[in-house]
Design a protein around this motif. Structure first.
Motif, PDB file in Angstrom:
ATOM      1  N   GLN A  45       0.837  -1.203   0.000  1.00 32.86           N
ATOM      2  CA  GLN A  45       0.000   0.000   0.000  1.00 32.86           C
ATOM      3  C   GLN A  45       0.873   1.254   0.000  1.00 32.86           C
ATOM      4  O   GLN A  45       0.589   2.212  -0.720  1.00 32.86           O
ATOM      5  N   TYR A  46       1.938   1.236   0.790  1.00 29.42           N
ATOM      6  CA  TYR A  46       2.851   2.383   0.829  1.00 29.42           C
ATOM      7  C   TYR A  46       3.509   2.590  -0.543  1.00 29.42           C
ATOM      8  O   TYR A  46       3.621   3.711  -1.024  1.00 29.42           O
ATOM      9  N   PHE A  47       3.942   1.499  -1.175  1.00 32.04           N
ATOM     10  CA  PHE A  47       4.564   1.615  -2.498  1.00 32.04           C
ATOM     11  C   PHE A  47       3.576   2.203  -3.505  1.00 32.04           C
ATOM     12  O   PHE A  47       3.937   3.056  -4.314  1.00 32.04           O
ATOM     13  N   LEU A  70      -9.313   3.851   4.079  1.00 34.13           N
ATOM     14  CA  LEU A  70      -8.494   4.617   5.033  1.00 34.13           C
ATOM     15  C   LEU A  70      -8.480   6.114   4.703  1.00 34.13           C
ATOM     16  O   LEU A  70      -7.877   6.904   5.428  1.00 34.13           O
ATOM     17  N   GLY A  71      -9.109   6.484   3.594  1.00 29.91           N
ATOM     18  CA  GLY A  71      -9.148   7.886   3.192  1.00 29.91           C
ATOM     19  C   GLY A  71      -7.843   8.384   2.582  1.00 29.91           C
ATOM     20  O   GLY A  71      -7.576   9.582   2.560  1.00 29.91           O
ATOM     21  N   LEU A  72      -7.025   7.460   2.054  1.00 36.10           N
ATOM     22  CA  LEU A  72      -5.724   7.826   1.510  1.00 36.10           C
ATOM     23  C   LEU A  72      -5.730   7.979  -0.003  1.00 36.10           C
ATOM     24  O   LEU A  72      -4.822   8.592  -0.569  1.00 36.10           O
ATOM     25  N   VAL A  73      -6.725   7.397  -0.672  1.00 36.52           N
ATOM     26  CA  VAL A  73      -6.898   7.562  -2.120  1.00 36.52           C
ATOM     27  C   VAL A  73      -8.380   7.747  -2.406  1.00 36.52           C
ATOM     28  O   VAL A  73      -9.233   7.435  -1.569  1.00 36.52           O
ATOM     29  N   LYS A 109      -5.041  14.266   0.212  1.00 38.30           N
ATOM     30  CA  LYS A 109      -4.116  15.046   1.038  1.00 38.30           C
ATOM     31  C   LYS A 109      -3.598  14.213   2.200  1.00 38.30           C
ATOM     32  O   LYS A 109      -2.414  14.283   2.537  1.00 38.30           O
ATOM     33  N   ASN A 110      -4.469  13.403   2.812  1.00 39.65           N
ATOM     34  CA  ASN A 110      -4.023  12.533   3.916  1.00 39.65           C
ATOM     35  C   ASN A 110      -3.015  11.499   3.438  1.00 39.65           C
ATOM     36  O   ASN A 110      -2.052  11.195   4.135  1.00 39.65           O
ATOM     37  N   LEU A 145       0.868  11.208   4.671  1.00 39.65           N
ATOM     38  CA  LEU A 145       1.441   9.972   5.210  1.00 39.65           C
ATOM     39  C   LEU A 145       2.751   9.637   4.505  1.00 39.65           C
ATOM     40  O   LEU A 145       3.763   9.348   5.159  1.00 39.65           O
ATOM     41  N   VAL A 146       2.754   9.710   3.178  1.00 42.69           N
ATOM     42  CA  VAL A 146       3.971   9.419   2.406  1.00 42.69           C
ATOM     43  C   VAL A 146       5.075  10.405   2.768  1.00 42.69           C
ATOM     44  O   VAL A 146       6.230  10.012   2.985  1.00 42.69           O
ATOM     45  N   ALA A 147       4.738  11.698   2.873  1.00 45.82           N
ATOM     46  CA  ALA A 147       5.738  12.716   3.209  1.00 45.82           C
ATOM     47  C   ALA A 147       6.316  12.471   4.601  1.00 45.82           C
ATOM     48  O   ALA A 147       7.528  12.610   4.807  1.00 45.82           O
ATOM     49  N   GLY A 148       5.473  12.103   5.547  1.00 45.66           N
ATOM     50  CA  GLY A 148       5.951  11.833   6.904  1.00 45.66           C
ATOM     51  C   GLY A 148       6.886  10.637   6.962  1.00 45.66           C
ATOM     52  O   GLY A 148       7.936  10.685   7.611  1.00 45.66           O
ATOM     53  N   ILE A 149       6.520   9.574   6.264  1.00 44.04           N
ATOM     54  CA  ILE A 149       7.371   8.379   6.235  1.00 44.04           C
ATOM     55  C   ILE A 149       8.684   8.699   5.535  1.00 44.04           C
ATOM     56  O   ILE A 149       9.759   8.279   5.974  1.00 44.04           O
TER      57      ILE A 149
END
Length: 153
Positions: free
Chosen positions: A45-47, A84-87, A105-106, A110-114
């Motif tokens: 999911q992160y990728f 999860l409201g991520l896409v 935006k969420n 998340l990606v920017a924080g990681i």
């Protein structure tokens, strides 16, 4: 530059590099995993979120191709991220059958924080290298990265 090393020497170094890479991957992925678990997001999911950060949107077939999944598996991945409201998904204007996926935006946050956590971990790691070694590390990794990209064509 001509390679004057014997195949045995290269094999020995490759064996050592395999051990080192395995240990480094374990270490870096363990740190990444802690960050991902905070967002309840898996590695795949992160990728996918990373791919979406680099694009205005991706179609389901593009997602499947980039992730090396079937379209059905890609749909499941997108379903979880959407919950999860991520896409978010929408239909293409020119063909309503075509599903377009874009990061929210969420998801971007998340990606920017990681990514910032990753940069921080790399900065800590770089302190064990002198400035020339730091530059050489980047130079070597860039060369390997470019080689790997050329192999995927």
């Amino acid at each position: 530059m001509e390679n004057t090393r014997s195949p045995e020497e290269m094999r020995e170094d490759a064996e050592r590099l395999a051990d080192i890479l395995t240990s480094l991957q374990r270490k870096f992925l363990a740190n990444l995993s802690k960050e991902l678990s905070r967002g309840n997001v898996s590695f795949p999911q992160y990728f996918l979120l990373g791919y979406l950060c680099q694009s205005k949107f991706l179609t389901m077939s593009q997602i499947a191709q980039k992730m090396g999944h079937t379209t059905a598996a890609a749909t499941g991945l997108v379903d979880r991220l959407e919950n999860l409201g991520l896409v978010e998904r929408s239909h293409a204007v020119e063909d309503r059958r075509k599903i377009m996926v874009k990061i929210t935006k969420n998801g971007s946050a998340l990606v920017a924080g990681i990514r910032q956590d990753m940069v921080g971990n790399l900065l800590k790691t770089m302190t064990c290298l002198d400035p020339d070694e730091q530059r050489n590390w980047l130079k070597i990794y860039s060369k390997i990265y470019n080689y790997c990209l050329s192999q995927n064509k």
